[in-house]
Design a protein around this motif. Structure first.
Motif: not given
Length: 170
Positions: A135-153
């Motif tokens: 269930t992506p938000t829009g085209d999903g690109n923000d979801d990908l950035r959010h998950l990668r950034g959250g993993t780094r945090l």
């Protein structure tokens, strides 16, 4: 054939990414940070003001966490995380799957492989995640950035949890 980071027919967006982290702790200490519930609580957190967390670190076991995330410009979000361990090799590897729900909607599911590589001065951790945004938000690109950034945090939190805590003298 769908390329990594592209949406497949049916609207699912797939991606694979790896995050590396050099830690000054031994592989045994890093592994313990995943296995020991008290240490894990210091670095594994869901965003939000309240969090419940249950954890059974064994093959077939897993974790369940819930949180309420206040949002300044929208209603509060209810977050839920459910995981199951598939493979655990002490001091070397952890493989698990997890689901992320927002407001009772499955947003994504992932297969995660954490590898620990002992070094002379610590451990090289490799976190590889294969994610399907159902269930992506829009085209999903923000979801990908959010998950990668959250993993780094989250991994930054792991590094902080592994640092020795100062002792107070009396």
């Amino acid at each position: 054939m769908t390329e990594v980071g592209e949406r497949a027919p049916g609207g699912v967006l797939h991606d694979t990414f790896t995050v590396g982290l050099r830690l000054s702790a031994s592989a045994g200490e890093v592994f313990r940070a995943f296995a020991d519930p008290d240490v894990r609580r210091r670095w594994f957190k869901l965003p939000g003001s309240t969090m419940s967390d249950e954890h059974a670190f064994r093959v077939g076991g897993g974790a369940s966490a819930r949180s309420a995330f206040p949002n300044r410009h929208a209603p509060q979000e209810r977050l839920k995380y459910e995981s199951r361990y598939l493979d655990i090799a002490p001091d070397r590897r952890i493989v698990y799957v997890y689901e992320a729900h927002v407001d009772d909607v499955l947003r994504w599911t992932s297969l995660v492989t954490v590898e620990l590589h002992p070094q002379a001065d610590g451990t090289e951790l490799s976190w590889t995640e294969q994610v399907a945004f159902v269930t992506p938000t829009g085209d999903g690109n923000d979801d990908l950035r959010h998950l990668r950034g959250g993993t780094r945090l989250r991994l930054n939190g792991l590094a902080a949890a592994l640092k020795p805590t100062p002792t107070t003298s009396r």
